[in-house]
Scaffold this active site. Structure first.
Site, PDB file in Angstrom:
ATOM      1  N   ASP A 135       0.868  -1.171   0.000  1.00 39.19           N
ATOM      2  CA  ASP A 135       0.000   0.000   0.000  1.00 39.19           C
ATOM      3  C   ASP A 135       0.912   1.231   0.000  1.00 39.19           C
ATOM      4  OD1 ASP A 135      -2.375   1.643   0.492  1.00 39.19           O
ATOM      5  OD2 ASP A 135      -1.610   1.820   2.533  1.00 39.19           O
ATOM      6  N   ASP A 146      -0.056   5.147   1.044  1.00 37.41           N
ATOM      7  CA  ASP A 146      -0.230   6.110   2.132  1.00 37.41           C
ATOM      8  C   ASP A 146      -0.236   5.411   3.490  1.00 37.41           C
ATOM      9  OD1 ASP A 146      -0.730   8.602   0.529  1.00 37.41           O
ATOM     10  OD2 ASP A 146      -2.339   7.351  -0.252  1.00 37.41           O
TER      11      ASP A 146
END
Length: 218
Positions: free
Chosen positions: A15, A17
């Site tokens: 991922d 953020d």
């Protein structure tokens, strides 16, 4: 930080953020301005924005007269102009740079152009494979994005280790059948999880042998 997994993997999926870079302050500034405009309780609303596509965050609110697609696009435009304090999670840039190019991908709920801007701001080069909001039919917590990343890398989802920080992303990885490593660098409090955890990438590395990746301490 808990014990690292002892098995090897065909690929790592990250991922963006909160996992390899921190953009919380930037995102929350843009979303706070939007929430105030729409009369929302900012403190109650902000925790709901993380880990999912912006359009889905707005759609869930079911606000009268609001076009979720148009509003999400406006928020994304604001976020792209506000990246001065976007920085890498400690050690992430070095960790990623050492991975074999064909063995990893970034899988984010952010739109592609926003992802590019944030990665550049954090000093993290674009990966060989970037799966963004536009690429999967259903966003996290649906597993589509991680399944697509595994398919494009030519590996089985069960042979992938997903690095995630948000509940929606963790749920998506679990639904895809991937192993999960939870990154706690941006968490304000302890997280209860059955998965391994790291608070950043300083002091860890990945050894690569025979197309397999294994985490180890340096």
């Amino acid at each position: 930080m808990t014990d690292l997994p002892t098995r090897s993997y065909a690929a790592f999926l990250f991922d963006m953020d909160g996992t390899i870079l921190t953009s919380i302050a930037s995102a929350e500034r843009s979303w706070t301005a939007w929430a105030i405009t729409h009369g929302l309780d900012v403190a109650a609303f902000l925790p709901t924005i993380h880990g999912v596509q912006s359009v889905e965050t707005i759609r869930r609110l079911n606000l009268p007269g609001v076009d979720p697609v148009a509003e999400a696009a406006a928020i994304t435009a604001a976020e792209m102009l506000d990246v001065a304090d976007v920085t890498p999670i400690p050690g992430a840039d070095v960790f990623l740079a050492a991975l074999p190019a064909a063995r990893w991908a970034i899988v984010t709920s952010a739109p592609r152009e926003l992802a590019k801007v944030r990665l550049a701001a954090a000093g993290i080069p674009l990966p060989p494979l970037l799966i963004s909001a536009e690429d999967a039919a259903n966003g996290k917590p649906a597993p589509d994005c991680f399944l697509l990343a595994a398919e494009r890398l030519g590996v089985a989802p069960a042979d992938c280790l997903v690095f995630e920080d948000a509940p929606a992303g963790i749920a998506a990885a679990e639904a895809a059948g991937c192993a999960v490593m939870v990154v706690t660098a941006t968490h304000g409090h302890a997280i209860e999880t059955k998965h391994s955890t790291i608070d950043g990438y300083v002091g860890i590395a990945a050894t690569a042998a025979a197309d397999r990746l294994t985490l180890c301490r340096m």
